[in-house]
Design a protein around this motif. Structure first.
Motif, PDB file in Angstrom:
ATOM      1  N   GLY A   1      -1.867   5.747   9.807  1.00  0.00           N
ATOM      2  CA  GLY A   1      -2.262   4.351   9.895  1.00  0.00           C
ATOM      3  C   GLY A   1      -2.559   3.747   8.533  1.00  0.00           C
ATOM      4  N   CYS A   2      -3.448   2.791   8.517  1.00  0.00           N
ATOM      5  CA  CYS A   2      -3.794   2.053   7.304  1.00  0.00           C
ATOM      6  C   CYS A   2      -4.556   2.951   6.332  1.00  0.00           C
ATOM      7  CB  CYS A   2      -4.630   0.832   7.667  1.00  0.00           C
ATOM      8  SG  CYS A   2      -5.075  -0.169   6.245  1.00  0.00           S
TER       9      CYS A   2
ATOM     10  N   THR B   1       0.842  -1.191   0.000  1.00  0.00           N
ATOM     11  CA  THR B   1       0.000   0.000   0.000  1.00  0.00           C
ATOM     12  C   THR B   1       0.875   1.237   0.000  1.00  0.00           C
ATOM     13  OG1 THR B   1      -0.094  -0.025   2.400  1.00  0.00           O
ATOM     14  CG2 THR B   1      -1.853  -1.169   1.231  1.00  0.00           C
TER      15      THR B   1
ATOM     16  N   HIS C   1     -12.062   0.935   6.484  1.00  0.00           N
ATOM     17  CA  HIS C   1     -12.651  -0.287   7.002  1.00  0.00           C
ATOM     18  C   HIS C   1     -14.107  -0.026   7.349  1.00  0.00           C
ATOM     19  CE1 HIS C   1      -8.783  -2.331   7.199  1.00  0.00           C
ATOM     20  NE2 HIS C   1      -8.306  -1.176   7.591  1.00  0.00           N
TER      21      HIS C   1
ATOM     22  N   VAL D   1      -6.476   2.054   3.974  1.00  0.00           N
ATOM     23  CA  VAL D   1      -7.693   1.399   3.507  1.00  0.00           C
ATOM     24  C   VAL D   1      -8.826   1.698   4.472  1.00  0.00           C
ATOM     25  CG1 VAL D   1      -8.759  -0.826   2.964  1.00  0.00           C
ATOM     26  CG2 VAL D   1      -6.347  -0.436   2.448  1.00  0.00           C
TER      27      VAL D   1
END
Length: 64
Positions: free
Chosen positions: A52-53, A44, A57, A55
């Motif tokens: 953080g991520c 990614t 969620h 994506v």
């Protein structure tokens, strides 16, 4: 589900053996890297302003 998989195994066992091997790369559904890849290009990418991520969620807010 388990019964369905076991039943399929029993049916496939009765079929004649394949004449030629079947490789996963022959399936159109499987997408790979036909021209190869560089390790640095995988994974990614960070999104500016997001920690953080990157994506999203389901069921979680961006503040978490």
């Amino acid at each position: 589900m388990r019964r369905a998989v076991r039943l399929r195994g029993r049916v496939v066992r009765l079929l004649p053996p394949r004449r030629a091997p079947h490789h996963a790369r022959q399936n159109r559904e499987i997408k790979g890297y036909p021209n190869g890849y560089r390790l640095a290009d995988l994974g990614t990418r960070p999104v500016p302003g997001v920690r953080g991520c990157p994506v999203r969620h389901i069921g979680s807010s961006a503040a978490e």
